[in-house]
Design a protein around this motif. Structure first.
Motif, short mmCIF file in Angstrom:
data_model
loop_
_atom_site.label_atom_id
_atom_site.label_comp_id
_atom_site.label_asym_id
_atom_site.label_seq_id
_atom_site.Cartn_x
_atom_site.Cartn_y
_atom_site.Cartn_z
N ASP A 124 0.87 -1.22 0.04
CA ASP A 124 -0.08 0.04 -0.03
C ASP A 124 0.70 1.20 -0.01
OD1 ASP A 124 -2.51 1.40 0.22
OD2 ASP A 124 -1.71 2.06 2.27
N LEU A 125 1.82 1.47 0.72
CA LEU A 125 2.76 2.24 1.04
C LEU A 125 3.75 2.56 -0.31
CD1 LEU A 125 4.07 2.74 4.62
CD2 LEU A 125 2.29 4.07 3.50
N LEU A 126 4.08 1.53 -0.85
CA LEU A 126 4.67 1.56 -2.22
C LEU A 126 3.91 2.14 -3.20
CD1 LEU A 126 7.01 -1.61 -1.88
CD2 LEU A 126 7.76 0.71 -1.30
N SER A 127 2.67 1.63 -3.27
CA SER A 127 1.88 2.08 -4.46
C SER A 127 1.57 3.50 -4.11
CB SER A 127 0.58 1.13 -4.46
OG SER A 127 0.71 -0.06 -4.61
N ARG A 128 1.57 3.99 -2.80
CA ARG A 128 1.29 5.36 -2.75
C ARG A 128 2.36 6.21 -3.00
NH1 ARG A 128 -3.41 6.47 -0.12
NH2 ARG A 128 -4.74 4.91 0.89
N ARG A 129 3.52 5.77 -2.82
CA ARG A 129 4.78 6.20 -3.34
C ARG A 129 4.88 6.67 -4.65
NH1 ARG A 129 10.04 4.05 -3.30
NH2 ARG A 129 9.03 2.45 -4.80
N ASP A 130 4.73 5.39 -5.34
CA ASP A 130 4.88 5.57 -6.78
C ASP A 130 3.71 6.53 -7.40
OD1 ASP A 130 6.68 3.62 -6.71
OD2 ASP A 130 5.58 1.95 -7.12
N SER A 136 -0.50 11.30 -1.12
CA SER A 136 -1.43 9.99 -1.02
C SER A 136 -1.40 9.52 0.37
CB SER A 136 -1.17 9.19 -2.35
OG SER A 136 -2.01 8.21 -2.11
N GLY A 137 -2.36 9.63 1.03
CA GLY A 137 -2.54 9.10 2.47
C GLY A 137 -1.33 9.43 3.30
N ARG A 138 -0.52 8.76 3.99
CA ARG A 138 0.69 9.07 4.55
C ARG A 138 1.56 9.38 3.91
NH1 ARG A 138 1.79 4.10 8.23
NH2 ARG A 138 3.57 5.71 9.11
N VAL A 139 2.00 9.35 2.65
CA VAL A 139 2.93 9.47 1.54
C VAL A 139 2.84 10.69 1.08
CG1 VAL A 139 4.32 8.69 0.04
CG2 VAL A 139 3.32 6.89 1.46
N GLN A 140 3.96 11.88 1.28
CA GLN A 140 3.86 13.12 0.55
C GLN A 140 5.08 13.22 -0.32
OE1 GLN A 140 2.17 16.31 2.73
NE2 GLN A 140 0.71 14.94 4.01
N GLY A 141 5.21 14.08 -1.01
CA GLY A 141 6.43 14.41 -1.84
C GLY A 141 6.36 15.82 -2.26
N SER A 155 12.43 2.17 0.38
CA SER A 155 12.83 3.19 1.70
C SER A 155 11.69 3.79 1.98
CB SER A 155 13.88 3.95 1.22
OG SER A 155 15.06 3.33 1.02
N ALA A 156 11.52 4.22 3.58
CA ALA A 156 10.19 5.13 3.87
C ALA A 156 10.27 6.35 3.38
CB ALA A 156 10.43 4.92 5.45
N TRP A 157 11.29 6.94 3.16
CA TRP A 157 11.74 8.12 2.53
C TRP A 157 12.97 8.31 1.70
CZ3 TRP A 157 16.17 10.89 3.93
CH2 TRP A 157 16.76 10.46 5.35
N GLY A 158 12.99 9.27 0.66
CA GLY A 158 14.16 9.51 0.08
C GLY A 158 14.38 10.80 -0.50
N ASP A 159 15.62 11.29 -0.62
CA ASP A 159 16.01 12.54 -1.03
C ASP A 159 16.94 12.27 -2.50
OD1 ASP A 159 14.61 13.59 1.20
OD2 ASP A 159 16.56 14.16 2.02
N MET A 160 16.57 13.19 -3.40
CA MET A 160 17.45 13.05 -4.30
C MET A 160 17.67 14.82 -4.86
SD MET A 160 19.59 11.48 -6.54
CE MET A 160 18.85 9.86 -6.00
N PHE A 161 18.84 15.18 -4.57
CA PHE A 161 19.29 16.56 -5.18
C PHE A 161 20.31 16.51 -6.32
CE2 PHE A 161 17.50 17.03 -0.85
CZ PHE A 161 17.12 18.44 -1.05
N ARG A 206 11.86 14.90 -3.57
CA ARG A 206 12.01 13.94 -2.16
C ARG A 206 10.63 13.54 -1.79
NH1 ARG A 206 13.79 18.70 1.85
NH2 ARG A 206 14.95 17.05 2.97
N TYR A 207 10.51 12.45 -1.11
CA TYR A 207 9.31 11.96 -0.53
C TYR A 207 9.38 11.21 1.01
CZ TYR A 207 10.94 6.99 -1.11
OH TYR A 207 11.73 6.00 -0.96
N SER A 208 8.22 11.27 1.54
CA SER A 208 8.21 10.60 2.86
C SER A 208 7.09 9.99 3.19
CB SER A 208 8.61 11.85 3.93
OG SER A 208 8.43 11.11 5.20
N GLU A 209 7.19 8.73 3.85
CA GLU A 209 5.82 7.81 3.97
C GLU A 209 5.19 8.49 5.49
OE1 GLU A 209 5.45 5.64 6.56
OE2 GLU A 209 7.22 6.10 7.73
N ARG A 210 5.96 9.34 6.09
CA ARG A 210 5.39 9.94 7.34
C ARG A 210 4.94 11.14 7.03
NH1 ARG A 210 10.35 8.67 11.42
NH2 ARG A 210 11.45 9.35 9.56
N GLY A 211 4.83 11.68 5.89
CA GLY A 211 4.15 12.98 5.73
C GLY A 211 5.48 13.78 5.46
#
Length: 287
Positions: A161-167, A185-190, A221-227, A234-239
């Motif tokens: 669920d979280l991976l689908s929301r991340r994508d 999307s839900g808890r996942v934000q970017g 990963s629960a969150w990720g940064d790419m600069f 960036r995205y995070s599963e905790r908002g």
């Protein structure tokens, strides 16, 4: 000027260091100043030269401009400067910042850049809320997809669920058309952003690269940064606030504590009600 100044390249060996720290934060004065990375040219300019005056002038112009705009770029060559003394610079604030927050962030970034890259011919510094860069060779309007900072959080495993929301969040960020994009999307934000000296097409190209790298390197990963040099995703599963695990534990403990207090309060009210009811019945029986 008694030395030759070279352009700063965020991917070149001229960088003295690049320090990385990646964590989303809510828009507040302290969090907007959270450090992400800095890069400095190893080559130095001599004190008292025209180049130093131009560097000081462009950094001052950047701070002043940040009080009225979230982005601006400059080319500074004060009277008496030679062609090689020209300095180019820009700043970019996160797209959701007020002018006041932007100015405070940029002012802090310039101070940190001076402390980290004092005397360097070029430097770039990224804080949570803003980005500042200067150099003697123009980088303005030049696309740069060099990875300057990347970091991934802990794996969340096969949590579909979280991976689908991340994508879905990353797909929206990749399909946008603005220089600053936010998705959730839900808890996942970017969030994603380009430096505004790029064209819309160059921005899209840069963000597509950043998002592909983010998905590839951070996987589950629960969150990720790419600069990259001129954009980030960036995205995070905790908002969007991406609080630390300690923050989560504190909140859980507080919630349990408040729940216990509420339960005790309800029990006291209930026992008080029963006591009054018992007294009332006892009084009625005694009549």
């Amino acid at each position: 000027m008694d030395m030759h100044v070279h352009a700063l390249s965020l991917s070149s060996p001229l960088l003295l260091f690049v320090i990385v720290f990646s964590q989303f934060a809510v828009p507040s004065t302290s969090s907007l100043d959270s450090f992400i990375y800095v890069g400095c040219s190893q080559l130095k300019y001599s004190p008292g030269t025209a180049y130093e005056s131009n560097v000081n002038s462009i950094l001052s112009s950047i701070v002043n401009s940040a009080s009225i705009s979230n982005f601006n770029n400059f080319k500074i060559s004060l009277p008496g400067s030679a062609p090689g003394d020209v300095v180019y610079g820009l700043f970019q604030c996160r797209g959701d910042l007020s002018n006041s927050d932007c100015h405070d962030c940029v002012s802090n970034a310039v101070t940190r850049l001076g402390a980290s890259c004092g005397g360097a011919s070029g430097g770039a510094l990224q804080l949570e809320g803003c980005f500042v860069r200067y150099d003697n060779t123009s980088f303005l309007g030049v696309e740069d997809k060099t990875v300057v900072s990347d970091k991934c959080g802990p794996s969340i495993g096969d949590y579909s669920d979280l991976l689908s929301r991340r994508d879905a969040v990353l797909a929206y960020l990749a399909a946008g058309g603005q220089f600053f994009r936010v998705s959730g999307s839900g808890r996942v934000q970017g969030v994603a952003q380009c430096v505004q000296d790029l064209s819309v097409g160059e921005c899209q190209d840069c963000l597509s690269e950043a998002i592909e790298r983010l998905k590839s390197q951070c996987g589950s990963s629960a969150w990720g940064d790419m600069f990259l040099g001129k954009c980030y995703a960036r995205y995070s599963e905790r908002g969007y606030s991406s609080k630390s695990e300690n923050d989560d534990e504190v909140e859980k403990t507080l919630a349990i504590f408040l729940g216990l207090i509420a339960g005790v309060a309800i029990l006291i009210v209930f026992l008080s009600f029963l006591s009054k009811l018992f007294d009332s019945n006892k009084g009625a029986a005694g009549k």
